[in-house]
Design a protein around this motif. Structure first.
Motif, PDB file in Angstrom:
ATOM      1  N   LEU A 263      -3.436   4.040 -16.502  1.00  0.00           N
ATOM      2  CA  LEU A 263      -2.170   3.328 -16.321  1.00  0.00           C
ATOM      3  C   LEU A 263      -1.283   4.045 -15.316  1.00  0.00           C
ATOM      4  O   LEU A 263      -0.707   3.416 -14.411  1.00  0.00           O
ATOM      5  CB  LEU A 263      -1.459   3.209 -17.666  1.00  0.00           C
ATOM      6  N   HIS A 264      -1.185   5.354 -15.451  1.00  0.00           N
ATOM      7  CA  HIS A 264      -0.355   6.114 -14.514  1.00  0.00           C
ATOM      8  C   HIS A 264      -0.952   6.089 -13.113  1.00  0.00           C
ATOM      9  O   HIS A 264      -0.221   6.086 -12.115  1.00  0.00           O
ATOM     10  CB  HIS A 264      -0.189   7.547 -15.012  1.00  0.00           C
ATOM     11  N   GLY A 265      -2.279   6.088 -13.016  1.00  0.00           N
ATOM     12  CA  GLY A 265      -2.911   5.992 -11.709  1.00  0.00           C
ATOM     13  C   GLY A 265      -2.610   4.671 -11.030  1.00  0.00           C
ATOM     14  O   GLY A 265      -2.312   4.629  -9.818  1.00  0.00           O
ATOM     15  N   ALA A 266      -2.669   3.574 -11.797  1.00  0.00           N
ATOM     16  CA  ALA A 266      -2.362   2.268 -11.228  1.00  0.00           C
ATOM     17  C   ALA A 266      -0.906   2.201 -10.775  1.00  0.00           C
ATOM     18  O   ALA A 266      -0.592   1.682  -9.689  1.00  0.00           O
ATOM     19  CB  ALA A 266      -2.654   1.174 -12.257  1.00  0.00           C
ATOM     20  N   CYS A 267      -0.010   2.755 -11.588  1.00  0.00           N
ATOM     21  CA  CYS A 267       1.405   2.741 -11.217  1.00  0.00           C
ATOM     22  C   CYS A 267       1.683   3.651 -10.016  1.00  0.00           C
ATOM     23  O   CYS A 267       2.505   3.316  -9.149  1.00  0.00           O
ATOM     24  CB  CYS A 267       2.257   3.175 -12.413  1.00  0.00           C
ATOM     25  N   ALA A 268       0.995   4.810  -9.963  1.00  0.00           N
ATOM     26  CA  ALA A 268       1.173   5.699  -8.810  1.00  0.00           C
ATOM     27  C   ALA A 268       0.648   5.048  -7.536  1.00  0.00           C
ATOM     28  O   ALA A 268       1.241   5.188  -6.455  1.00  0.00           O
ATOM     29  CB  ALA A 268       0.462   7.021  -9.069  1.00  0.00           C
ATOM     30  N   ALA A 269      -0.481   4.325  -7.649  1.00  0.00           N
ATOM     31  CA  ALA A 269      -1.004   3.613  -6.480  1.00  0.00           C
ATOM     32  C   ALA A 269      -0.031   2.530  -6.034  1.00  0.00           C
ATOM     33  O   ALA A 269       0.184   2.313  -4.826  1.00  0.00           O
ATOM     34  CB  ALA A 269      -2.369   3.011  -6.812  1.00  0.00           C
ATOM     35  N   ALA A 270       0.576   1.829  -6.997  1.00  0.00           N
ATOM     36  CA  ALA A 270       1.568   0.809  -6.654  1.00  0.00           C
ATOM     37  C   ALA A 270       2.789   1.439  -5.993  1.00  0.00           C
ATOM     38  O   ALA A 270       3.360   0.871  -5.043  1.00  0.00           O
ATOM     39  CB  ALA A 270       1.979   0.046  -7.917  1.00  0.00           C
ATOM     40  N   GLU A 271       3.202   2.610  -6.484  1.00  0.00           N
ATOM     41  CA  GLU A 271       4.309   3.336  -5.846  1.00  0.00           C
ATOM     42  C   GLU A 271       3.989   3.636  -4.385  1.00  0.00           C
ATOM     43  O   GLU A 271       4.836   3.471  -3.500  1.00  0.00           O
ATOM     44  CB  GLU A 271       4.564   4.650  -6.576  1.00  0.00           C
ATOM     45  N   GLY A 272       2.762   4.124  -4.151  1.00  0.00           N
ATOM     46  CA  GLY A 272       2.364   4.445  -2.782  1.00  0.00           C
ATOM     47  C   GLY A 272       2.355   3.215  -1.894  1.00  0.00           C
ATOM     48  O   GLY A 272       2.766   3.292  -0.724  1.00  0.00           O
ATOM     49  N   TRP A 273       1.879   2.097  -2.423  1.00  0.00           N
ATOM     50  CA  TRP A 273       1.877   0.855  -1.640  1.00  0.00           C
ATOM     51  C   TRP A 273       3.297   0.437  -1.301  1.00  0.00           C
ATOM     52  O   TRP A 273       3.595   0.038  -0.179  1.00  0.00           O
ATOM     53  CB  TRP A 273       1.167  -0.234  -2.448  1.00  0.00           C
ATOM     54  N   TRP A 274       4.196   0.508  -2.277  1.00  0.00           N
ATOM     55  CA  TRP A 274       5.597   0.135  -2.030  1.00  0.00           C
ATOM     56  C   TRP A 274       6.233   1.077  -1.007  1.00  0.00           C
ATOM     57  O   TRP A 274       6.948   0.634  -0.103  1.00  0.00           O
ATOM     58  CB  TRP A 274       6.368   0.180  -3.348  1.00  0.00           C
ATOM     59  N   ALA A 275       5.960   2.377  -1.152  1.00  0.00           N
ATOM     60  CA  ALA A 275       6.563   3.356  -0.239  1.00  0.00           C
ATOM     61  C   ALA A 275       6.050   3.212   1.186  1.00  0.00           C
ATOM     62  O   ALA A 275       6.707   3.665   2.136  1.00  0.00           O
ATOM     63  CB  ALA A 275       6.283   4.770  -0.751  1.00  0.00           C
ATOM     64  N   SER A 276       4.879   2.598   1.353  1.00  0.00           N
ATOM     65  CA  SER A 276       4.316   2.440   2.699  1.00  0.00           C
ATOM     66  C   SER A 276       5.035   1.384   3.516  1.00  0.00           C
ATOM     67  O   SER A 276       4.801   1.265   4.725  1.00  0.00           O
ATOM     68  CB  SER A 276       2.826   2.089   2.606  1.00  0.00           C
ATOM     69  N   HIS A 277       5.886   0.602   2.899  1.00  0.00           N
ATOM     70  CA  HIS A 277       6.634  -0.433   3.598  1.00  0.00           C
ATOM     71  C   HIS A 277       8.030   0.096   3.924  1.00  0.00           C
ATOM     72  O   HIS A 277       8.885   0.220   3.049  1.00  0.00           O
ATOM     73  CB  HIS A 277       6.744  -1.696   2.747  1.00  0.00           C
ATOM     74  N   ALA A 278       8.227   0.421   5.155  1.00  0.00           N
ATOM     75  CA  ALA A 278       9.515   0.945   5.587  1.00  0.00           C
ATOM     76  C   ALA A 278      10.599  -0.126   5.417  1.00  0.00           C
ATOM     77  O   ALA A 278      10.388  -1.308   5.703  1.00  0.00           O
ATOM     78  CB  ALA A 278       9.448   1.390   7.047  1.00  0.00           C
ATOM     79  N   GLY A 279      11.741   0.310   4.936  1.00  0.00           N
ATOM     80  CA  GLY A 279      12.862  -0.597   4.786  1.00  0.00           C
ATOM     81  C   GLY A 279      12.950  -1.284   3.445  1.00  0.00           C
ATOM     82  O   GLY A 279      13.970  -1.916   3.141  1.00  0.00           O
ATOM     83  N   TRP A 280      11.878  -1.184   2.626  1.00  0.00           N
ATOM     84  CA  TRP A 280      11.957  -1.787   1.297  1.00  0.00           C
ATOM     85  C   TRP A 280      12.870  -0.952   0.411  1.00  0.00           C
ATOM     86  O   TRP A 280      12.989   0.255   0.570  1.00  0.00           O
ATOM     87  CB  TRP A 280      10.570  -1.889   0.682  1.00  0.00           C
TER      88      TRP A 280
END
Length: 346
Positions: A263-280
């Motif tokens: 669960l934490h891995g999935a959430c950490a991966a989602a965090e990384g995906w969100w952080a990869s979008h500049a300006g979000w």
């Protein structure tokens, strides 16, 4: 914990230390003579298998858990990295450096003058702090029947944190004083983590990400991408935690601990995906820190700590700690009696 049991554990510790020293000496020799790859891996696999049997030599949760973490998990992964020609181990290290680097929970490095001046001060201070807090936690266990579930789980959280800090601070002092070397940091203010990636990757139990990053994350990322690398890393961490719990409690894995890390891995991966979008949008740090800690604590109470409660780890630790107190009292009385005898003969 009886005197006979404690004597047996110390005897097992001496034997295990001798076996580990011999096995790691062989691993260093084999790595020096064989090129990285299949031949070196075949030569090191018997040592890896041996490390997975080490915890069975002990009878108490303390020794089984410590040997499982130091040797079975970290030590075996270091040897597998050595087989591939990477990681913290090098055949060129001196024998005692190689054995300590392979057997202890963190990488060793040469001390600088600045680091040397810090170690003797921080280590004893941390040991004194943990030595004062842990007995208070153990005493509080006696009243757990009057506590609600969350209070008991919070008590477990504090016990794990301070026990780990005490163990690693003690090892730090031994390494610094005996070898004149420093260890990599173990934790970095985890209560200040502003994201799951920050908590697991840069602040909590740092020897685990330092060994999983080169052994799992990078190889998987190179083939399947960053998200897959993160998920694989957390999955392996969950499986190894299940194994550590088995060593400590002798109970079959429930799968809850693995689910916690996935669960934490999935959430950490989602965090990384969100952080990869500049300006979000990003939450301010003042909100991100409490949200991160609340998520870690909440999911821990849900999935991680119940495995400890159901396995009876608290009762095992309490019995061992109470037995240790009795042994210390007996030793104190014997020492006082011997002192009185010496004084009377002078």
């Amino acid at each position: 914990m009886s005197t006979a049991l404690m004597d047996g554990e110390l005897g097992a510790l001496v034997k295990v230390s001798a076996v580990v020293w011999a096995a790691m000496s062989y691993a260093r020799l084999a790595a020096a003579r064989l090129r990285p790859g299949a031949p070196r891996l075949a030569a090191l696999l018997p040592v890896v298998v041996l490390l997975y049997t080490i915890p069975f030599a002990f009878s108490t949760t303390t020794f089984r858990g410590t040997s499982g973490f130091f040797l079975t998990w970290l030590g075996s992964f270091k040897l597998l990295l050595l087989a591939a020609g990477s990681g913290p181990l090098e055949p060129s290290l001196r024998l005692h450096q190689f054995v300590c680097s392979a057997s202890l929970p963190v990488k060793l490095r040469q001390s600088t003058g600045k680091q040397k001046s810090k170690a003797p001060v921080r280590g004893p201070a941390r040991i004194l702090l943990c030595g004062a807090v842990i007995p208070a936690i153990i005493y509080a266990y006696q009243f757990k029947n009057s506590m609600n579930r969350y209070q008991v789980l919070a008590l477990y959280t504090l016990h794990i944190y301070f026990s780990l800090d005490l163990l690693l601070a003690t090892v730090h002092i031994v390494i610094h004083d005996l070898l004149g070397m420093e260890m990599e940091p173990q934790v970095d203010h985890p209560y200040l983590a502003s994201s799951l990636r920050d908590f697991w990757g840069r602040r909590w139990n740092l020897m685990v990400p330092s060994i999983l990053r080169p052994s799992v994350f990078r190889p998987v990322r190179a083939r399947l991408g960053t998200a897959a690398g993160v998920l694989a890393t957390f999955l392996v961490s969950g499986l190894m935690h299940e194994l550590m719990f088995y060593y400590i409690m002798w109970t079959p894995p429930s799968g809850e601990v693995t689910a916690f890390f996935v669960l934490h891995g999935a959430c950490a991966a989602a965090e990384g995906w969100w952080a990869s979008h500049a300006g979000w949008w990003r939450p301010p740090r003042a909100a991100a820190v409490p949200l991160t800690l609340a998520f870690v604590a909440g999911t821990g109470f849900w999935l991680f700590f119940p495995a400890m409660v159901e396995g009876g780890l608290d009762e095992m630790v309490l019995q061992e700690c109470q037995g240790m107190v009795v042994l210390m009292e007996q030793a104190g009385r014997r020492l006082a009696g011997a002192t009185d005898l010496v004084s009377s003969t002078m």
